[in-house]
Design an enzyme around this catalytic site. Sequence first.
Site, mmCIF file in Angstrom:
data_model
loop_
_atom_site.group_PDB
_atom_site.id
_atom_site.type_symbol
_atom_site.label_atom_id
_atom_site.label_comp_id
_atom_site.label_asym_id
_atom_site.label_seq_id
_atom_site.Cartn_x
_atom_site.Cartn_y
_atom_site.Cartn_z
ATOM 1 N N HIS A 108 21.276 -6.651 -10.943
ATOM 2 C CA HIS A 108 20.528 -6.531 -9.734
ATOM 3 C C HIS A 108 20.399 -5.094 -9.239
ATOM 4 O O HIS A 108 20.337 -4.842 -8.058
ATOM 5 C CB HIS A 108 20.268 -7.475 -8.538
ATOM 6 C CG HIS A 108 20.228 -8.946 -9.006
ATOM 7 N ND1 HIS A 108 19.288 -9.251 -10.004
ATOM 8 C CD2 HIS A 108 20.698 -10.215 -8.605
ATOM 9 C CE1 HIS A 108 19.292 -10.824 -10.170
ATOM 10 N NE2 HIS A 108 20.163 -10.954 -9.394
ATOM 11 N N HIS A 181 13.793 -12.629 -4.974
ATOM 12 C CA HIS A 181 14.831 -13.201 -5.283
ATOM 13 C C HIS A 181 14.861 -14.450 -4.420
ATOM 14 O O HIS A 181 15.915 -14.894 -3.519
ATOM 15 C CB HIS A 181 15.958 -12.479 -5.286
ATOM 16 C CG HIS A 181 17.092 -13.003 -5.975
ATOM 17 N ND1 HIS A 181 17.924 -13.969 -5.593
ATOM 18 C CD2 HIS A 181 17.527 -12.812 -7.147
ATOM 19 C CE1 HIS A 181 18.880 -14.281 -6.269
ATOM 20 N NE2 HIS A 181 18.923 -13.680 -7.307
ATOM 21 N N GLU A 321 12.740 -16.436 -10.697
ATOM 22 C CA GLU A 321 12.727 -15.199 -10.667
ATOM 23 C C GLU A 321 11.721 -14.819 -11.846
ATOM 24 O O GLU A 321 12.534 -14.562 -12.806
ATOM 25 C CB GLU A 321 13.952 -14.499 -10.504
ATOM 26 C CG GLU A 321 14.720 -15.031 -9.512
ATOM 27 C CD GLU A 321 16.284 -14.413 -10.090
ATOM 28 O OE1 GLU A 321 16.637 -13.283 -10.252
ATOM 29 O OE2 GLU A 321 17.060 -15.424 -10.064
HETATM 30 C C1 BGC Z 1 21.674 -14.324 -11.209
HETATM 31 C C2 BGC Z 1 22.826 -15.192 -10.848
HETATM 32 C C3 BGC Z 1 23.532 -14.417 -9.851
HETATM 33 C C4 BGC Z 1 22.461 -14.355 -8.568
HETATM 34 C C5 BGC Z 1 22.987 -13.653 -7.415
HETATM 35 C C6 BGC Z 1 20.548 -14.560 -9.989
HETATM 36 O O1 BGC Z 1 19.510 -13.759 -10.285
HETATM 37 O O2 BGC Z 1 20.799 -14.964 -12.311
HETATM 38 O O3 BGC Z 1 23.730 -15.052 -11.937
HETATM 39 O O4 BGC Z 1 24.483 -14.898 -9.500
HETATM 40 O O5 BGC Z 1 21.284 -13.745 -8.933
HETATM 41 O O6 BGC Z 1 22.649 -14.558 -6.373
#
Ligand code: BGC
Length: 359
Positions: A108, A181, A321
């Site tokens: 991210h 998210h 997502e």
């Molecule tokens: C990921 C997870 C991660 C989370 C964080 C998601 O988009 O796929 O692996 O732990 O984001 O909050």
Amino acid sequence: METRTAECRPFGQLNRGDSVDCITLRNGALSASILTLGATLQGLVVPDRAGEPADIVLGHDDPQAYLDHACYLGSVVGRYANRIAGGRFSLDGQPCQVDVNNGPNSLHGGTGGFHQRIWQVAGLTADPVPQVTLCLDSPDGDQGFPGQLRGSATYRLHEDRLELVLEAVSNAPTIVNLTGHAYFNLAGQAAGRDISGHHLEIAADSFLPVDATAIPNGPPQPVAGGWFDFTRPRRVGAGLEGGDDPQLALGHGYDHDFVLRAGRQPEPAFAARLSEPESGRVVEVWTTEPGLQFYTGNFLPDGLAGKGGATYGRRGGLCLEPQTHPDTPNRPEFPPCRLAPGQIYRHRILYRFSSDAGA
Ligand code: BGC
């Protein structure tokens, strides 16, 4: 009473000193609250089948909590949503190393990703559709990513849907992958029930299996007949409770990217339908991007303080997502994520709300 409104109010202050504002959009029975911190969808109020409203996304009342817990509740994530193996890739033959913040990988956009930034309000209007545009300038080299990038997130609240348009331009070749998210719990964020009872359909015939660090490590695997088969609606908890697929063990639940049937295209296509039988609330997700990460909140910490005194825990919400596939910079066979100067990156997401009649 005015049915369409758009207001901006102070929300709070971060320990580092920044002030955070909250924009509330209202249209009929729907309302959406968006923070200037991380362009975060902080609240989303939707009626159930009897017209009873509830807030269906997880979030915090205290802005500092968004920085203290790396859960990305409702945030816009970037520059690269999801993972890049080793945080390494090469772009036009040049090696790039971006911030590593998730085991050996970059997740991210790195430690100081877009979810931690204060975005600027660039437009706020109630008419004809309540909407807000937030902008963010990301300098060349930010978290290791090349090119000076200007990103924007526009939330538009229609009578039956919330639209999120994510855009970016760069002054040099770079990569980009932006998404929202939000963690959904259609029973209501304060209902105290996890997401096992939700039903889900995903418009995908295959998904990307992952290694122990959640990086896709092979070709797409057909879902037919297995625990990843959401081509027809099924209860999310079935796989979480009884699924014997080793991929569920590796992901600690569902935490996988699905290869959407529609692929990448200019108009949003149907990606997923989530419903919750008790409330009757339904959310459909539509996207212009080729992948959908389905994540069942496996790493949400138990006892996490939520809104209005609510407490969240593991599986308290689930994420759908839409995005470019994980690790695309190292996977030439995936639809590309390169952005050249003069090009506009544009990702359109629709969250469409309705209700089921019930049994
Ligand atoms: C990921 C997870 C991660 C989370 C964080 C998601 O988009 O796929 O692996 O732990 O984001 O909050």
